[in-house]
Design a protein around this motif. Structure first.
Motif, mmCIF file in Angstrom:
data_model
loop_
_atom_site.group_PDB
_atom_site.id
_atom_site.type_symbol
_atom_site.label_atom_id
_atom_site.label_comp_id
_atom_site.label_asym_id
_atom_site.label_seq_id
_atom_site.Cartn_x
_atom_site.Cartn_y
_atom_site.Cartn_z
ATOM 1 N N UNK A 155 2.640 8.248 14.350
ATOM 2 C CA UNK A 155 3.797 9.135 14.223
ATOM 3 C C UNK A 155 5.038 8.394 13.728
ATOM 4 N N UNK A 156 5.737 9.030 12.787
ATOM 5 C CA UNK A 156 6.991 8.507 12.237
ATOM 6 C C UNK A 156 8.143 9.262 12.890
ATOM 7 N N UNK A 157 9.103 8.532 13.432
ATOM 8 C CA UNK A 157 10.258 9.137 14.096
ATOM 9 C C UNK A 157 11.531 8.867 13.292
ATOM 10 N N UNK A 158 12.419 9.858 13.242
ATOM 11 C CA UNK A 158 13.749 9.664 12.673
ATOM 12 C C UNK A 158 14.761 10.134 13.710
ATOM 13 N N UNK A 176 15.102 13.498 18.450
ATOM 14 C CA UNK A 176 14.186 12.802 17.543
ATOM 15 C C UNK A 176 13.384 13.804 16.717
ATOM 16 N N UNK A 177 13.418 13.618 15.400
ATOM 17 C CA UNK A 177 12.493 14.321 14.502
ATOM 18 C C UNK A 177 11.266 13.430 14.358
ATOM 19 N N UNK A 178 10.084 14.030 14.208
ATOM 20 C CA UNK A 178 8.908 13.198 13.963
ATOM 21 C C UNK A 178 7.875 13.931 13.111
ATOM 22 N N UNK A 179 7.015 13.151 12.469
ATOM 23 C CA UNK A 179 5.920 13.754 11.704
ATOM 24 C C UNK A 179 4.668 12.880 11.769
ATOM 25 N N UNK A 180 3.509 13.544 11.592
ATOM 26 C CA UNK A 180 2.216 12.849 11.684
ATOM 27 C C UNK A 180 1.159 13.700 10.982
ATOM 28 N N UNK A 181 -0.071 13.181 10.955
ATOM 29 C CA UNK A 181 -1.173 13.931 10.329
ATOM 30 C C UNK A 181 -1.910 14.825 11.343
ATOM 31 N N UNK A 218 0.797 -1.229 0.000
ATOM 32 C CA UNK A 218 0.000 0.000 0.000
ATOM 33 C C UNK A 218 0.829 1.277 0.000
ATOM 34 N N UNK A 219 2.162 1.129 -0.074
ATOM 35 C CA UNK A 219 3.058 2.296 -0.158
ATOM 36 C C UNK A 219 2.755 3.336 0.917
ATOM 37 N N UNK A 220 2.619 2.870 2.134
ATOM 38 C CA UNK A 220 2.378 3.823 3.228
ATOM 39 C C UNK A 220 3.058 3.332 4.501
ATOM 40 N N UNK A 221 3.417 4.290 5.349
ATOM 41 C CA UNK A 221 4.026 3.922 6.629
ATOM 42 C C UNK A 221 3.000 4.019 7.756
ATOM 43 N N UNK A 222 2.022 4.914 7.585
ATOM 44 C CA UNK A 222 0.850 4.947 8.462
ATOM 45 C C UNK A 222 -0.372 4.920 7.553
ATOM 46 N N UNK A 223 -1.535 4.907 8.117
ATOM 47 C CA UNK A 223 -2.750 4.851 7.304
ATOM 48 C C UNK A 223 -2.871 6.071 6.402
ATOM 49 N N UNK A 224 -2.367 7.219 6.872
ATOM 50 C CA UNK A 224 -2.566 8.462 6.118
ATOM 51 C C UNK A 224 -1.298 9.005 5.471
ATOM 52 N N UNK A 282 11.438 4.835 13.013
ATOM 53 C CA UNK A 282 10.413 3.932 13.555
ATOM 54 C C UNK A 282 9.046 4.607 13.535
ATOM 55 N N UNK A 283 8.000 3.770 13.614
ATOM 56 C CA UNK A 283 6.636 4.284 13.498
ATOM 57 C C UNK A 283 5.779 3.738 14.638
ATOM 58 N N UNK A 284 4.999 4.623 15.236
ATOM 59 C CA UNK A 284 4.059 4.274 16.309
ATOM 60 C C UNK A 284 2.645 4.515 15.776
ATOM 61 N N UNK A 285 1.809 3.477 15.727
ATOM 62 C CA UNK A 285 0.443 3.654 15.204
ATOM 63 C C UNK A 285 -0.433 4.511 16.124
ATOM 64 N N UNK A 286 -1.554 4.925 15.576
ATOM 65 C CA UNK A 286 -2.555 5.680 16.331
ATOM 66 C C UNK A 286 -2.953 4.952 17.606
#
Ligand code: 1HN
Length: 356
Positions: free
Chosen positions: A285-288, A334-339, A87-93, A315-319
């Motif tokens: 959330x995606x962390x680098x 830690x850098x991170x990003x999310x919706x 599905x070419x995704x790391x989180x649902x969104x 690494x990625x932490x789901x909702x």
């Protein structure tokens, strides 16, 4: 269990026949799916996952021998969530990938409605050009490609560069509003000198007649040296959040809102010895990892996992999955990003601390 299996069977048969009949008229009963559609709390297909840079760096470099950046258009290994294969995704969104650009290469100019962030993982000196301005990128820089802006990348340095791409691809897919086009030339024409956007919009000043025309920050490179200095100066206040250490969000200086409309971006410092409290939020959330090492405990009880991480790991932490960060031996950044900005704009975002 029913007390009248015979009757139930007859009723079930009648219902099935009814479902088949209304199916021919493009209808289906809500009552069969309601409780799968509307659940008491998030139960994501997204799984917690970690990519250790030491394990995948050779794979990234091998891609550099198999295909050029130009032929690939973008030479990227997608970080695909194991709970959502194909599905070419790391989180649902959200989407994540690691992009390689070798000395002398160009990734040709195009634009699309998807917004992109670059977070520089390895190397210094490659550039990206966005909307008529070039910026030279360094490790830890957070760079934005706003929706529908021309962008091309190149590497005039003598070392490979790897960055993490974060895009709102699944979100745009859900809304069916993907548009894309290419420029006939590899590189777009430049209309402003390098550094112009940061000087103009990122110095606590704005041009006197500036008007907000788009939701995305007019600053498109947030250099790590500035972010790191902010964290280092602020740490003296010793105002540690029990869950986050010292966590800052990147903002659009013209609006005070998130730097990107669809993706929230953050940088946090965990001081040496930090033992974070448990936290969860509704934004996966995606962390680098930018500096240091440590570990994150993910989930609860029997199924709890420990992600040991170091510099350049993702690494990625789901909702709504509880997690706690720990940095026993070193400071960690830690850098991170999310919706999160999307959820907040819709009044949906939630968080909880401890086990509430
Ligand atoms: C894209 O344009 C880039 O510009 C990277 O570097 C990754 C993934 C999907 C679609 C477009 C880039 C992308 C992308």
């Amino acid at each position: 269990m029913s007390q009248h299996p015979q009757i139930d069977q007859a009723v079930m048969q009648e219902r099935r026949a009814y479902y088949d009949k209304i199916g021919t008229r493009k209808m289906t009963p809500l009552w069969e799916v309601l409780h799968a559609l509307v659940i008491p709390q998030p139960k994501s297909a997204c799984m917690p996952a970690i990519w250790h840079y030491a394990d995948i760096r050779d794979d990234i470099m091998e891609a550099g021998r198999l295909i050029t950046a130009k032929e690939a258009e973008r030479r990227v290994l997608i970080l695909e969530n194991p709970g959502m294969p194909g599905q070419s995704r790391i989180t649902t969104s959200l989407y994540a990938g690691l992009q390689l650009i070798l000395p002398g290469e160009v990734a040709p100019a195009h634009r699309h409605t998807q917004s992109a962030l670059r977070f520089i993982v390895e190397g210094d000196g490659a550039y990206t050009a966005v909307d008529g301005e070039k910026t030279i990128m360094h490790e830890g820089d957070f760079v934005i490609t706003p929706s529908w802006t021309w962008h091309d990348h190149g590497n005039d340095s003598d070392r490979p560069m790897v960055w993490m791409d974060g895009l709102d691809i699944p979100l745009i897919q859900a809304l069916d509003c993907s548009f894309m086009e290419r420029l006939p030339e590899d590189s777009q024409p430049l209309s402003r000198p390098t550094g112009d956007a940061l000087a103009r919009y990122g110095s606590g000043l704005l041009p006197v007649d500036f008007e907000v025309k788009t939701p995305t920050s007019p600053v498109f490179n947030y250099p790590y040296c500035r972010t790191r200095e902010a964290l280092e100066t602020m740490r003296r206040a010793e105002e540690w959040d029990p869950c986050h250490g010292l966590k800052l969000q990147y903002i659009n200086p013209a609006t005070g809102q998130s730097a990107m409309p669809t993706i929230g971006t953050f940088m946090q410092l965990l001081p040496k010895g930090f033992n974070g409290a448990s936290y969860r939020s509704s934004d996966a959330t995606v962390f680098s990892v930018v500096e240091g090492k440590g570990y994150t405990l993910v989930g609860e009880g029997e199924t709890q996992q420990r992600f040991d991480w170091g510099k350049r790991d993702t690494f990625v932490i789901p909702s709504w999955v509880s997690h706690s960060h720990h940095a026993p031996d070193t400071d960690a950044v830690l850098f991170s990003y999310s919706d999160r900005p999307v959820q907040k704009a819709l009044g949906l975002w939630r968080e909880s601390r401890g086990n509430r």
